[in-house]
Design a protein around this motif. Sequence first.
Motif, mmCIF file in Angstrom:
data_model
loop_
_atom_site.group_PDB
_atom_site.id
_atom_site.type_symbol
_atom_site.label_atom_id
_atom_site.label_comp_id
_atom_site.label_asym_id
_atom_site.label_seq_id
_atom_site.Cartn_x
_atom_site.Cartn_y
_atom_site.Cartn_z
ATOM 1 N N ARG A 216 0.821 -1.038 0.058
ATOM 2 C CA ARG A 216 -0.250 -0.100 -0.072
ATOM 3 C C ARG A 216 0.803 1.290 -0.042
ATOM 4 O O ARG A 216 1.835 1.323 0.464
ATOM 5 N N LEU A 217 0.300 2.286 -0.646
ATOM 6 C CA LEU A 217 1.025 3.482 -0.661
ATOM 7 C C LEU A 217 1.186 4.088 0.914
ATOM 8 O O LEU A 217 0.225 4.030 1.600
ATOM 9 N N ASP A 218 2.307 4.532 1.054
ATOM 10 C CA ASP A 218 2.605 5.278 2.662
ATOM 11 C C ASP A 218 2.240 6.813 2.221
ATOM 12 O O ASP A 218 3.120 7.582 2.187
ATOM 13 N N LEU A 219 0.952 7.111 2.364
ATOM 14 C CA LEU A 219 0.381 8.472 2.158
ATOM 15 C C LEU A 219 0.768 9.389 3.193
ATOM 16 O O LEU A 219 1.194 10.533 2.881
ATOM 17 N N PRO A 220 0.700 9.107 4.629
ATOM 18 C CA PRO A 220 1.366 9.844 5.492
ATOM 19 C C PRO A 220 2.522 10.116 5.398
ATOM 20 O O PRO A 220 3.102 11.402 5.360
ATOM 21 N N GLY A 221 3.485 9.459 4.837
ATOM 22 C CA GLY A 221 5.098 9.607 4.703
ATOM 23 C C GLY A 221 5.103 10.621 3.470
ATOM 24 O O GLY A 221 5.996 11.423 3.495
ATOM 25 N N VAL A 222 4.406 10.322 2.259
ATOM 26 C CA VAL A 222 4.394 11.341 1.001
ATOM 27 C C VAL A 222 4.094 12.583 1.695
ATOM 28 O O VAL A 222 4.635 13.720 1.378
ATOM 29 N N GLY A 223 2.974 12.860 2.523
ATOM 30 C CA GLY A 223 2.604 14.300 3.010
ATOM 31 C C GLY A 223 3.775 14.843 3.790
ATOM 32 O O GLY A 223 3.942 16.152 3.701
ATOM 33 N N LEU A 224 4.341 14.033 4.718
ATOM 34 C CA LEU A 224 5.347 14.562 5.518
ATOM 35 C C LEU A 224 6.490 15.173 4.752
ATOM 36 O O LEU A 224 7.155 16.044 4.780
ATOM 37 N N VAL A 225 6.822 14.201 3.690
ATOM 38 C CA VAL A 225 7.943 14.705 2.925
ATOM 39 C C VAL A 225 7.524 15.916 2.143
ATOM 40 O O VAL A 225 8.443 17.008 1.707
ATOM 41 N N ALA A 226 6.425 16.054 1.561
ATOM 42 C CA ALA A 226 6.199 17.236 0.674
ATOM 43 C C ALA A 226 6.001 18.420 1.655
ATOM 44 O O ALA A 226 6.497 19.566 1.257
ATOM 45 N N LEU A 227 5.488 18.236 2.841
ATOM 46 C CA LEU A 227 5.515 19.300 3.956
ATOM 47 C C LEU A 227 6.986 19.883 4.201
ATOM 48 O O LEU A 227 7.085 21.182 4.192
ATOM 49 N N GLY A 228 7.551 18.872 4.383
ATOM 50 C CA GLY A 228 9.100 19.079 5.005
ATOM 51 C C GLY A 228 9.706 19.928 3.728
ATOM 52 O O GLY A 228 10.464 20.876 4.151
ATOM 53 N N ALA A 229 9.495 19.361 2.560
ATOM 54 C CA ALA A 229 10.250 20.296 1.305
ATOM 55 C C ALA A 229 9.720 21.672 1.009
ATOM 56 O O ALA A 229 10.462 22.609 0.837
ATOM 57 N N VAL A 230 8.393 21.813 1.339
ATOM 58 C CA VAL A 230 7.889 23.257 1.215
ATOM 59 C C VAL A 230 8.204 24.196 2.093
ATOM 60 O O VAL A 230 8.918 25.468 1.918
ATOM 61 N N LEU A 231 8.355 23.583 3.551
ATOM 62 C CA LEU A 231 8.931 24.481 4.434
ATOM 63 C C LEU A 231 10.320 24.744 4.424
ATOM 64 O O LEU A 231 10.993 25.811 4.689
#
Length: 501
Positions: A216-231
């Motif tokens: 399954r896709l690790d959607l919470p992990g993707v969200g954390l990476v995206a948030l950290g990259a934007v910040l």
Amino acid sequence: MSQATVGEAGTVPPSVAEPQPYRWRWLALAVILAEEVMDLLDALVTNLAGPAIRADLGGSASLIQWLGAGYTLAMAIGLITGGRLGDLYGRRRMFLVGVAGFTVASALCALSVSPGMLVASRVAQGLFGAVLLPQGLGIIKEVFPPRELAAAFGAFGPVMGISAVGGPILAGWLVDADLWGTGWRAIFLINLPLGLLALLGALRFLPESRPAPASRLDLPGVGLVALGAVLLVYPLVQGREQGWPGWMYGMLVAAVAVFAYFARYEVRRQRAARDPLVVPTLFRRRAFTGGLVAGLAFFTALTGFSLVFSLYLQLGLGYSPLEAGLAGVPQALGMVAAFVIAGAGLARRFGRTLIHTGLVVVLAGVGGMLLTLRLAGPEVTPLAAGTGAARGRIRDGPGDVPVLRHRALRSGAGRDRLGLRHSHRRPATRRRAGGGSARHGLLRPTAGRRRRLRGPGHALGGGGAARGHRRRRVPAAQAGARRGTGTALTNGWGRHRSPHP
């Protein structure tokens, strides 16, 4: 058992042991190469067209950085899950979704009427490219027999090399030619016929692939990476322009906290026997971690330098986009040659020593280029800017470094983690490319220091625009864009002064 089914040595004949390979596999490879070329061109062209884009659409000096950073960061984040989407829903289906979306996003880039619309369209390009690219590699492994895989992957080298050489020249010519009044928009419009051909070719020649059992896709992990990259990236691009208010420092601190929480989350996910987005145990292997760290430093410097050098040629020396593209040809040729040489035997013979040698050559090339600009001053020609004083060697080293870095990553990941190693390596490279453009925004001089700067960096603060008229007529809007964009570039040195304080 009869000899009709068993060979003389008691082995199964090839006709029985190996299934018949896919009939249209070489045409399928051509379709996959077409989408790889689309991605490469879109990663290169905005450096050349950036000044013309800003002169037309307006926007702040950071627009040119966002054109590259938005595309590469979106693709880096999307690539983490792009391969798994192919496993879940079928590679051919996701390839079609990716190429159709990428083509539509390219059309939106060409039709953009504001900087915000263009950056958003570039982000969409990156996301659809992240869906598209991983499917091609998986399809190649499915349709080609093992004995032909080397030849199939070997086709990537010449095609991508030719694209790296011809892409900037084509982009510069399209911007200069202003075909039917399209100007810079032509660099995105060219994706429309390429995308349409790739879409039709995929419908005809790519085989159907059944969805494979996948995690399954690790959607919470993707969200954390995206948030950290934007910040992390937003303050690096916008901080200097907005005067570094306190909340931007808070964003940087928050980025560190988000990535730390992401690391803990992935460790817990792996211990719970769930599939993590990033496998934490890989980072315990020195070869793998060392390869990532070396790549971080290397690609950050390389991509940032490419952006600054392209803008210096156009904004500081008044080169046209075509002249700037021609000045980059020796770089591309040097890298292609080094890739071929390193892959042909030097990498196996000298091992990681070649990385150190390559980095020394890189430093020598950069020093030679600075010496060329110092001696030639503002009268430097495109040929001298591209080849003078070891300029032609600047990417001989970089051609060696990625080859050895990939070997280090492969040896550190181990055979049981090769797929995961690929899923980490390409997104990491994309994040470094976006970060290289963003971090070079930190090098803008302050207003007080600009009065004292000389040479290439200072030329971009205003005098470069005046010198641009020496080579060609520059529209007033573009000259104004030059004066603004110039403040985003590094402090240089030289013997010529800008007439502006």
